[in-house]
Design an enzyme around this catalytic site. Structure first.
Site, PDB file in Angstrom:
ATOM      1  N   ASP A 247     -62.326-104.068  -4.800  1.00  0.00           N
ATOM      2  CA  ASP A 247     -61.186-103.257  -4.899  1.00  0.00           C
ATOM      3  C   ASP A 247     -60.200-103.485  -5.949  1.00  0.00           C
ATOM      4  O   ASP A 247     -59.807-104.551  -6.198  1.00  0.00           O
ATOM      5  CB  ASP A 247     -60.680-103.455  -3.450  1.00  0.00           C
ATOM      6  CG  ASP A 247     -59.444-102.241  -3.191  1.00  0.00           C
ATOM      7  OD1 ASP A 247     -59.047-101.739  -4.188  1.00  0.00           O
ATOM      8  OD2 ASP A 247     -59.402-101.978  -1.977  1.00  0.00           O
TER       9      ASP A 247
ATOM     10  N   SER B  84     -58.826 -97.452  -4.917  1.00  0.00           N
ATOM     11  CA  SER B  84     -59.174 -97.425  -3.344  1.00  0.00           C
ATOM     12  C   SER B  84     -59.172 -96.255  -2.730  1.00  0.00           C
ATOM     13  O   SER B  84     -59.954 -95.152  -3.441  1.00  0.00           O
ATOM     14  CB  SER B  84     -58.290 -98.450  -2.775  1.00  0.00           C
ATOM     15  OG  SER B  84     -58.662 -98.573  -1.498  1.00  0.00           O
TER      16      SER B  84
END
EC number: 3.1.1.5
Length: 1544
Positions: free
Chosen positions: A1388, A1270
């Site tokens: 993600d 991320s």
């Protein structure tokens, strides 16, 4: 109609309709009588047409336009219509610009195919199927198998090879024959079939084995062979191409039957074991009293039955074959005893080479296995104890020399205790070049005279002559010998055979050792013989120029050397006999020497007893093999036609149990009727040997509590104790004892005066197994010969190697010799298979040199070419799986999966042996490799008699399993930690033993690159050596790569270097067709392929060295090293190099200057823009050009000032830092010492990563690998791209400002079907930062993870466009749409692993700095009942007195559910060894607080800086390689940091 009529008609028409005046009209037609030409008519027609057209454009059209503008009209529109129209026009233009032009980056950076994964399976399938070790080839014959087995002798010259094979014979064994292998007859080799070797076990064990069938610890029935009432245990299975005889037996084959040394052989040290109860030989044994290497030794009891004595200790038979069509026959080739005798007579130097191979094998195979794996180190140390208990170790120096040494070191003997208390230096040395010792106390002012052969006199010059207290001393004028029994050594001894046999019986029955002689006899006097047989030398025959004239110092040195020689087994008379017989032999080689080895033993006497062999100990001819069996067994065997006698196994059932004594012929009278050999010619030669040894002798004094030799040290030497004692200690090598105090060392024994320490380390070459120190209450005087000097002297006087090796063999216990025989020295060429998946586990291996890759078949049904729909393309472990109604993924796995690699010193296959299962994996040799194979039968036999071996091996297996758990490889499927499926390979250790530096094309700075890499390896603490062709030729000679048999010599040299050094760097600095180039490629565990990053021609094509690399088909790991002049990589340039190079598994970016010549520059492509700029600059005015250059210079200076100002503002580092050196980074990666940085996800909280990275740079912590999730993938990508903290700060702040802009987010909103926003602004913000750069272009190796919701896996991205995969790793579900790639949707990576420490561990990082910025879930216990009302939840949130204010909503529950796997992965990451876990205090910031960039950045910076400073002060930071110059520490210098901290 005529032409005239047409013209008239046109004229009339024009006249009527044209408003133009008549003057423009065409002339009227004339009379018909007028003649008008055709040309004139055409001319007038085209003229009229032209004027007509001009009339239209100049009159009619302007008239119409004027009339149009004069017309009046009116349009009425409302305001709403105008707004709508303008909005539509603007929207249409915006959409065109937005989706046509502003998204062009997405199309240009879109990968159509998946990124190229490193192809590590090249040629592996073919290797497993075609190059299986042990498979018989159709073209193989006896000669091929013989040549394969003869390699055990090492490097042999052609004449020596022919001499050994000249008298070679073969013998074929039928399926029912049992062979008695007597190794004294010759050296045997299996050339066809497989032979099982059995060793005799005692009656107790055999009865126990046969009666206890339920005992799982006993041998298997197939491993037992019963001959009569004697039981034999299977020791090993010898396949074709392997030696059947022990290599140690060659020492006996080279030794003649020397009657002068017979009495010494009667009492062999290993026959009198330290434990008297374990002596296997009894006095009344009628068999051979010499120890057979395969005798039971310590395994058997002393009480042998009468039937046991008549059976041989070793038998062999062909291995039974289950297939009835094939006959289980075998053929052996025998090199007879006479061939070895001829070789040592004609080629003594070649004999020393073979002896060296015997010692090398003993060190590499036997000693390493016993010490490191079996845990029987005490068996090895026991041989040194027996050495110091032998007769030679109890002879002291003559009294006058001993007193002189004591007086010189201690002064007055009464002051010896005072010296021990007041000695300032622990070591006082008196060597051959020093005349005095300045370190001695002032009371001792005496000094040793220097050794000077030119000033030596006939008399022994004593220091007492110069003293006034001895006036007229008669001793000072008498010629002295350093030996009180001097004349006894210069005789020819003819002992009585009866006396010899009587002494033999006395020694065998009495455990008491003979009394040692007081004199120090360097010669070969026989102990126990009276001097009545001595023939004295006439002293009048000696002259003043005799070599025995010496000073006291030389006399002392020679006396010490003589005592050392006596302990080492160097016998002056035996060498003298060999020398004199060698003078009479025909020498046909330049390696022959006057001072040679013993020649043929019996002067032709062996023809007198052709059917038997002479027993060394009994002095009788023993008719060998099974002659002690009943004669009925030998009726069917024609023993006269066979080299070895055999017995038919089918006739054993009718065996009589009568004991027939062996037929023996007493030939003592024959053997002892040798003529006296003159010794005067040899005496001077042997004196030169002792004199040469004495020159390297150092006499030293060590004070109390001084350690002379540390355990595991390599260079020690021989220590002869003159006065005092030495204590020998041993500390077990285990993890628990690494930090133990010296009190945990166990004292093994004490070396007294006249003893020798450091024997095994100097003779064999093994690292010191013990530590040697002086007692705490008294010092010691020793004579020391350094190990390297001793080795050089043995190489110079090569004829000493055989007696030294024979002495060593006599000291080894029977258990060690049995293990040495059963161990197998395996040579596996590159690409061959050591063992295949599914094979029976018949033993385990210890890697001595080389490297093995572990692979596994994923699809057992690989033979199916076109599987149907019902074919199981997955590996479900043969479980019953019904997928008829479920979705089947047609994605097939690779045929082979690489599980890891085994390097030097690691063990292979012990788990399969312990579990009695088949091989679960296949092992392929990455390069030419050597292993020590421990047969399963030997391991089981040793485990029964030594239970500690089983405990030792079990601990090794447990440690390997624990190590796998530590690096994140679960050992079982039933682990409590959920397994995360990734698309990456298993962990492969990067600790490479050999590294090859190979250029792509000629002209690259290979030598400079190697020098910098070697320097970096030394800085991180590696013991490394660089090898090029020049250094190798210097050691091996200029024909090292040309001779056919020289490859054995070369491989032996490389194997020695692998033992000596941790890392070997092979520098390929030779032309393409040089043999050294091929050698470098074949020897590398890892090949570094050098390339100039600016050379576009080589990038798109293939270099000539790469073609050779592919031609040799090496399976070693190949890494591409791209050399850059500046620390900058052109975006997309790296993928051009890697696109077509499927043989490259990795790459590194290295900054290094390259001196390019004109030819290289011409071969490089130049940019078109640069060409245009050059042309413009050449044509530009010089004044304008100079002004532009001034402007450019001012701009650069302004930019530098800005950077410096920014650096001071952000506490930045200095531009060039030593710990960020690219070669140090490469050295850490290649040595498995790399440092990884893992940055976790957490939205805006990840801005603190920038501050943490700033603190790491401030404290000089190097980073070699970077990974992230991320926001951590974003910050990590910035750091990996430029490896510059300044660019990270600016670009991260720019991105945070763009993301925090609300109007951009509002414009990006969409109908929330998949996500709330389209992701355009987010994508463009990342692209603005990274541009078209690919992950391969990053300066530091980098990876990021994402969650593949299509395949339910975690994908690791290491190649491709960086912005795309960083965007995928940052795609929060619901807020951003997933990124599609290869048909899969990526979200993600934090959903599966928010801190990918396990993946970083798989990349080979030793230390991992993990920074966690994830949110913390509310762990408050909930108890709101079985039902829940939404109104009640809403009320409790607003009620300040509620007990349940934090009941989660639907979004919270979905988020917690999504991060369940990540939470468990985080807990596992914290427990991973080598992890440095950091968590800045950023819990008060929300996920989207990007507007608080400066605040969050300072929080992370302050936290990391304070924490690292506190850890540095307390010494908690681990010893990261590269932060401290370890080469200085190894050299004894003080610690010096490689970086300088920037001031704040």
């Amino acid at each position: 109609m005529s032409t005239i009529e047409i013209v008239s008609t046109v004229a009339e028409y024009t006249e009527i309709h044209s408003p133009v005046s008549s003057k423009f009209l065409l002339p009227s037609a004339r009379d018909s009588s007028s003649s008008i030409s055709l040309f004139s008519a055409i001319f007038w027609f085209w003229s009229w047409l032209f004027f007509k057209i001009m009339n239209i454009f100049l009159y009619y059209i302007p008239n119409i336009i004027v009339n149009l503008f004069s017309v009046n009209f009116q349009i009425t529109l409302s305001l709403s219509s105008i707004v709508i129209t303008l909005t539509g026009i603007i929207s249409f233009c915006f959409l065109i610009v937005r989706y046509k032009y502003l998204t062009r980056y997405s199309k240009t950076t879109k990968s159509t195919d998946k990124p190229k994964s490193s192809n590590k399976n090249i040629d592996l399938v073919g290797s497993i199927k075609k190059n299986k070790r042990g498979d018989s080839k159709s073209t193989s014959n006896y000669l091929d198998e013989f040549l394969s087995a003869i390699k055990v002798f090492g490097y042999l010259e052609r004449p020596v090879f022919h001499e050994l094979t000249r008298n070679m014979t073969t013998q074929k064994l039928s399926s029912e024959e049992i062979l008695y292998l007597d190794e004294k007859l010759g050296f045997s080799i299996v050339v066809e079939g497989t032979i099982q070797v059995y060793t005799k076990v005692n009656s107790v064990n055999s009865s126990t084995t046969s009666n206890s069938d339920d005992n799982e610890l006993n041998f298997e029935k197939d491993d037992l062979l019963t001959i009569g009432d004697q039981c034999y245990q299977l020791l090993n299975e010898v396949k074709s191409g392997s030696p059947l005889s022990s290599l140690m037996s060659t020492l006996d084959l080279f030794k003649p039957v020397d009657p002068d040394t017979m009495s010494n052989r009667l009492f062999s040290p290993f026959e009198l074991d330290s434990n008297p109860a374990s002596n296997p030989l009894s006095p009344d044994n009628t068999g051979s009293k010499s120890f057979d290497p395969l005798s039971s030794g310590n395994f058997n009891d002393t009480s042998l039955s009468s039937s046991d004595r008549n059976y041989p200790n070793i038998v062999a038979r062909p291995k039974p074959i289950e297939d009835s069509n094939n006959l289980n026959t075998a053929t052996i080739a025998i090199i007879p005893y006479s061939a070895f005798q001829k070789v040592q007579s004609k080629y003594p130097k070649a004999t020393s080479h073979i002896v060296t191979m015997v010692i090398t094998r003993l060190y590499k195979i036997t000693m390493n296995t016993i010490h490191s794996y079996l845990g029987l180190t005490r068996e090895i140390i026991r041989s040194e104890i027996q050495l110091n208990e032998s007769e030679g170790a109890k002879d002291s120096l003559p009294s006058y020399l001993y007193d002189g040494v004591i007086e010189k070191f201690y002064g007055d003997k009464n002051n010896e205790t005072l010296l021990n208390k007041t000695a300032e230096s622990p070591s006082v040395s008196i060597n051959k070049t020093s005349s005095s010792s300045s370190s001695l106390p002032k009371k001792s002012t005496t000094s040793l005279r220097p050794l000077n052969r030119n000033q030596s006199s006939r008399y022994v010059v004593l220091d007492s002559r110069s003293k006034s207290t001895h006036p007229g001393d008669l001793l000072s004028s008498v010629p002295l010998s350093r030996r009180s029994d001097y004349y006894q050594t210069h005789t020819t001894i003819q002992p009585d055979p009866e006396e010899v046999r009587s002494q033999s019986r006395t020694k065998m029955t009495s455990p008491v050792l003979p009394k040692r002689q007081i004199s120090s006899n360097g010669g070969p006097t026989l102990k126990g013989h009276s001097s009545s047989t001595t023939k004295f030398e006439n002293i009048r025959d000696r002259t003043f120029s005799d070599e025995r004239e010496e000073t006291e110092e030389t006399s002392l040195r020679i006396a010490i050397i003589e005592n050392i020689f006596k302990i080492l087994g160097i016998n002056e008379v035996s060498n003298m006999i060999g020398s004199m017989s060698d003078l009479n032999s025909r020498s046909s080689s330049v390696n022959s020497s006057v001072v040679g080895l013993p020649s043929l033993m019996n002067n032709g006497n062996e023809s007198k007893y052709p059917n038997g062999i002479f027993d060394f100990n009994t002095g009788k001819v023993r008719y060998d093999s099974i002659s002690s069996f009943p004669t009925s067994l030998n009726k069917g065997a024609n023993n006269n036609l066979k080299f070895y006698d055999t017995v038919n196994q089918s006739q054993l059932k009718d065996m009589d149990h009568e004991n027939d004594k062996s037929s023996q012929v007493d030939i003592n009278n024959l053997m002892f009727k040798r003529k006296s050999i003159p010794i005067q010619s040899f005496e001077s030669n042997f004196y030169d040997v002792k004199n040469e040894f004495s020159k390297h002798l150092n006499i030293k004094y060590f004070g109390p509590n001084t350690t002379l030799v540390e355990q595991e040290s390599f260079n020690s030497g021989l220590y002869y104790v003159i006065d005092g004692t030495l204590d020998v200690f041993y500390k077990p090598a285990s993890k628990e004892s690494e930090n133990l105090t010296p009190m945990n060392k166990k004292k093994l024994y004490t070396v007294k005066s006249g003893g020798l320490a450091g024997y095994l380390s100097s003779i064999i070459g093994v690292r010191s197994l013990v530590s040697i120190s002086t007692p705490g209450d008294k010092g010691v005087i020793v004579a020391h010969i350094p190990k390297n000097e001793f080795s050089k002297l043995l190489d110079k006087f090569y004829f000493l190697q055989l007696p030294v090796a024979s002495k060593l063999k006599s000291l080894l216990s029977s258990q060690i010799l049995t293990i040495d025989y059963a161990l197998e020295w395996c040579h596996i060429p590159a690409g061959d298979v050591l063992c295949s998946q599914g094979d029976l586990a018949n033993g385990f291996h210890i890697v001595l040199s080389g490297r093995f890759r572990v692979v596994r078949y994923n699809n057992n049904k690989s033979s199916e070419v076109n599987p149907d729909d019902n074919t199981d393309i997955h590996d479900y472990n043969n479980n019953l799986i019904d997928e008829s109604l479920s979705y089947k993924s047609r994605k097939k796995k690779d045929d082979i999966t690489i599980l890891g690699e085994y390097g030097h010193g690691e063990t292979i296959g012990e788990v399969e042996v312990l579990t009695a299962s088949r091989r679960t994996n296949s092992l392929i040799a990455v390069r030419d490799s050597e292993t020590a194979r421990i047969p399963r039968t030997l391991f089981e036999m040793l485990s029964l008699r030594n239970p500690s071996i089983m405990v030792k091996v079990s601990r090794i297996v447990a440690n390997k399993m624990a190590k796998k758990d530590n690096i994140g490889i679960p050992s079982t499927i039933s682990s409590n930690v959920p397994l995360i499926v990734t698309n990456t390979d298993s962990h492969i250790s990067n600790d490479y033993k050999t590294i090859t530096i190979l250029p792509t094309v000629s002209g690259l700075p290979v030598r400079d690159f190697a020098d910098k890499l070697v320097s970096a390896l030394k800085n991180i603490g590696r013991n490394v050596i660089a090898l090029d062709q020049a250094s190798t030729l210097t050691h091996l000679g200029r024909h090292a790569f040309d001779e056919r048999l020289a490859q054995l010599k070369l491989s032996g040299y490389f194997a020695y270097l692998e033992e000596e050094y941790q890392t070997i760097v092979y520098v390929c600095d030779t032309p393409l067709k040089s043999n050294w180039t091929s050698t470098c490629i074949s020897q590398g565990d890892c090949i570094l392929l050098l390339a100039d990053a600016d050379d576009d021609d080589v990038a798109t094509n293939i270099g000539e060295y790469e073609r050779l690399l592919m031609k040799l088909k090496t399976t070693a790991r190949t890494d591409l090293c791209l050399i850059h002049a500046d620390k900058y990589v052109e975006p997309g340039s790296t993928s051009v190099w890697l696109k077509n190079r499927i043989w490259v598994q990795g790459h590194h970016h290295i900054q290094m200057e390259i001196a390019r010549d004109n030819s290289v520059q011409q071969g490089q492509k130049t940019s078109i823009i640069k060409n245009i700029a050059a042309k413009i600059s050449s044509r530009t005015n010089t004044n304008i050009k100079s002004r532009l250059e001034n402007v450019k210079t001012k701009a650069i200076l302004s930019l530098n000032k800005f950077n410096n100002r920014l650096s001071r503002r952000t506490h930045s580092y200095k531009t060039v830092q030593a710990h960020k050196n690219d070669f140090l980074r490469l050295a850490r990666i290649l040595s498995n010492e790399s440092v990884g940085l893992v940055l976790g996800g957490g939205g805006s909280r990840g801005i603190s990563h920038v501050g943490v990275v700033m603190a790491l740079e401030k404290h000089g912590i190097p980073i070699d690998l970077i990974g992230g999730t991320s926001i951590g993938s974003f910050v990590g990508g910035l750091y990996a791209k430029d490896y510059n903290i300044v660019s990270i700060y600016g670009r991260a702040k720019r991105f945070a400002k763009r993301v925090s802009s609300w109007w951009r987010m509002v414009l990006d909103l969409t109908y929330p079907v998949t996500s709330y926003i389209t992701g355009y602004e987010f994508n463009r913000g990342i692209w603005k930062i990274f541009g078209s750069s690919e992950i391969e272009d990053f300066w530091i190796r980098y990876f990021c993870n994402s969650t593949n919701i299509t395949n339910s896996t975690m994908d690791i991205h290491e190649s491709g466009f960086s912005w795309r995969f960083i965007r995928a790793s940052m795609s929060l579900a619901g807020l951003l749409p997933p990124i599609t790639y290869g048909g899969s949707m990526l979200l993600d990576g934090g959903y599966l692993d928010n801190l990918p420490v396990m993946e970083m561990k798989k990349k080979g990082a030793k230390y991992i700095i993990a920074v966690d910025v994830g949110s913390v879930d509310d762990r408050t216990p909930m108890n709101y009942g079985d039902t829940l009302s939404g109104f009640w939840v809403l009320f409790n949130r607003w009620n300040p007195f509620s007990r349940h204010p934090n009941v989660p909503n639907m979004m919270d529950i979905q988020l917690r559910l999504a991060y369940v796997a990540s939470v468990n992965a985080l807990e596992l990451a914290k427990k991973t060894p080598g992890v440095i876990y950091l968590r800045p205090p950023i819990d008060d910031y929300a996920t989207l607080d990007f507007a608080k960039f400066d605040e969050i950045y300072h929080v992370g910076m302050a936290y990391a800086d304070n924490l690292l400073t506190r850890w540095e002060q307390t010494g908690k930071i681990p010893p990261i390689a590269g932060m401290i110059d370890r080469s200085r520490i190894r050299n004894g210098e003080e610690r010096k940091s490689l970086y300088r901290r920037s001031s704040i």
